[in-house]
Design an enzyme around this catalytic site. Structure first.
Site, PDB file in Angstrom:
ATOM      1  N   LEU A   1     -21.815   1.059  -3.416  1.00 41.97           N
ATOM      2  CA  LEU A   1     -22.995   1.040  -2.556  1.00 41.97           C
ATOM      3  C   LEU A   1     -23.269   2.382  -1.884  1.00 41.97           C
ATOM      4  CD1 LEU A   1     -22.548  -2.533  -1.079  1.00 41.97           C
ATOM      5  CD2 LEU A   1     -24.522  -1.727  -2.401  1.00 41.97           C
ATOM      6  N   THR A   2     -22.375   3.346  -2.039  1.00 41.16           N
ATOM      7  CA  THR A   2     -22.689   4.693  -1.563  1.00 41.16           C
ATOM      8  C   THR A   2     -23.693   5.371  -2.482  1.00 41.16           C
ATOM      9  OG1 THR A   2     -20.961   5.817  -2.845  1.00 41.16           O
ATOM     10  CG2 THR A   2     -20.333   4.915  -0.696  1.00 41.16           C
ATOM     11  N   GLY A   3     -23.784   4.886  -3.724  1.00 41.21           N
ATOM     12  CA  GLY A   3     -24.648   5.507  -4.720  1.00 41.21           C
ATOM     13  C   GLY A   3     -23.993   6.647  -5.473  1.00 41.21           C
ATOM     14  N   LYS A   4     -22.739   6.940  -5.170  1.00 41.54           N
ATOM     15  CA  LYS A   4     -22.118   8.132  -5.757  1.00 41.54           C
ATOM     16  C   LYS A   4     -21.806   7.995  -7.241  1.00 41.54           C
ATOM     17  CE  LYS A   4     -17.401   6.925  -4.233  1.00 41.54           C
ATOM     18  NZ  LYS A   4     -16.289   7.358  -3.350  1.00 41.54           N
TER      19      LYS A   4
ATOM     20  N   LEU B   1     -18.272  -1.695   1.041  1.00 40.13           N
ATOM     21  CA  LEU B   1     -19.087  -0.756   0.258  1.00 40.13           C
ATOM     22  C   LEU B   1     -18.925  -0.995  -1.241  1.00 40.13           C
ATOM     23  CD1 LEU B   1     -18.493   2.524   2.290  1.00 40.13           C
ATOM     24  CD2 LEU B   1     -20.480   1.011   2.363  1.00 40.13           C
TER      25      LEU B   1
ATOM     26  N   GLY C   1     -17.098   1.523  -3.178  1.00 40.38           N
ATOM     27  CA  GLY C   1     -17.824   2.785  -3.253  1.00 40.38           C
ATOM     28  C   GLY C   1     -19.125   2.720  -4.015  1.00 40.38           C
TER      29      GLY C   1
ATOM     30  N   TYR D   1       0.832  -1.208   0.000  1.00 38.98           N
ATOM     31  CA  TYR D   1       0.000   0.000   0.000  1.00 38.98           C
ATOM     32  C   TYR D   1       0.862   1.251   0.000  1.00 38.98           C
ATOM     33  CZ  TYR D   1      -4.087  -2.844   1.386  1.00 38.98           C
ATOM     34  OH  TYR D   1      -5.127  -3.766   1.454  1.00 38.98           O
TER      35      TYR D   1
ATOM     36  N   SER E   1     -13.708  -4.118   1.179  1.00 35.19           N
ATOM     37  CA  SER E   1     -14.668  -3.526   0.241  1.00 35.19           C
ATOM     38  C   SER E   1     -16.113  -3.782   0.658  1.00 35.19           C
ATOM     39  CB  SER E   1     -14.435  -4.020  -1.193  1.00 35.19           C
ATOM     40  OG  SER E   1     -13.373  -3.330  -1.787  1.00 35.19           O
TER      41      SER E   1
END
Length: 349
Positions: A245-248, A240, A243, A53, A238
């Site tokens: 599932l945030t809807g963004k 989400l 990302g 990372y 993960s």
């Protein structure tokens, strides 16, 4: 915050874990340190890193920077022992680390020492193998996964496991690692590590860090059975769905600086089916008057085989939003509806 045992190690972790994979790329050091402090203030005691990372993107010149950022915070605050710290040994094929060499008994001591130096600590609480040498169906490879294509025979796999366990046991005896875990592995693979530990006396697998979310539920069957009977905790990454599932990203949106803006297809997760599934989960969240981020995170920690769910944030504001899930519990009716949506939109990526 609720806590859970980490396998049979005697280590206790909070049900949420701070992910750090953007520390040093999308998240600068000052913001990373602010996130650590905010997560700790919220009651989180578990933090996950890896020698490779940061990501988004992975670059040779930034390998190890995330661990270094964590180490700088530990040195600055003197609060290393407030945290259960996990990191990972990269596997075969990542050219930026050891020229893509596989994990072996010979690579383990040097990798551990390098992580200790960057983390500015004398021990790692949970040392994980990032992916198996023999290959994996994780990282969206499940659609064409073929174990018969591996160059490893069964005997090779067993010998490799036993050799690595020997090296890990020497690290345990030196006091440099407290517990051992896998990542991106299978039920069969995890069982081989457990059996080998019984034979050799090496460290027993405490956890397995695999992708798991409303949209990726491969762990629900064979692996769930193994985790239940063998006391191995899942560490979902993960939760989400990168990302989604945030809807963004719905409706063609592409927020500046977001993961999709950087790597395009979210590592193979972007698809029409994925957006349709997200629409269904967002509608369900609206119906039950719950934040979709909180619904997605709470779903993972309520699974009986999960030890701690790993979530990350680029900004402190995103972290603050996610922390709202800590006190959320999903009721039986909502859980049943989630299963119904899953049946309508199984494995969309």
């Amino acid at each position: 915050m609720k806590t859970n045992p980490l396998g049979r190690t005697g280590i206790t972790v909070t049900e949420y874990c701070l992910g750090t994979m953007t520390f040093g790329s999308q998240t600068d050091e000052a913001t990373a340190h602010a996130q650590i402090e905010r997560a700790q203030a919220a009651g989180i005691n578990f933090m996950d890193a890896a020698e490779m990372y940061p990501v988004n993107p992975v670059k040779a010149e930034t390998i190890g920077l995330t661990e270094q950022i964590l180490g700088n915070w530990f040195a600055k605050t003197g609060r290393r022992n407030d945290w259960v710290v996990a990191t990972k040994h990269s596997g075969e094929g990542l050219d930026a680390v050891r020229d893509g060499a596989p994990i072996t008994s010979a690579t383990i001591p040097g990798a551990v020492e390098s992580s200790l130096k960057r983390l500015q600590t004398d021990h790692i609480d949970l040392y994980q193998f990032h992916w198996p040498n023999r290959g994996s169906f994780m990282f969206r490879k499940n659609w064409r996964y073929d174990p018969t294509a591996s160059s490893y025979s069964r005997a090779d796999v067993i010998q490799d496991i036993e050799d690595c366990l020997g090296a890990l046991q020497r690290e345990v005896e030196r006091g440099t690692i407290r517990a051992f875990g896998l990542s991106n592995d299978s039920a069969w693979g995890t069982m081989q590590w457990l059996l080998a530990a019984e034979r050799t006396g090496g460290p027993r697998v405490a956890s397995i860090q695999n992708e798991y979310s409303l949209m990726c539920r491969m762990a629900d069957t064979d692996l769930a059975e193994l985790m239940h009977y063998e006391d191995v905790g899942l560490l979902p990454f993960s939760p989400l769905a990168a990302g989604l599932l945030t809807g963004k990203y719905q409706g063609g949106a592409l927020p500046e600086g977001s993961r999709m803006a950087i790597n395009g297809n979210l590592g193979g997760r972007k698809s029409d089916r994925a957006f349709e599934a997200v629409d269904a989960y967002l509608a369900l969240a609206r119906e039950f008057d719950i934040d979709p981020v909180h619904m997605a995170l709470a779903f993972t920690v309520q699974r009986p085989f999960v030890a701690s769910s790993i979530f990350g944030a680029t900004t402190v504001e995103q972290l603050e939003h996610a922390l709202g899930a800590i006190d959320v519990r999903l009721g039986d009716e909502l859980l049943e509806r989630i299963d119904a949506v899953h049946k309508q939109h199984p494995m969309p990526y």
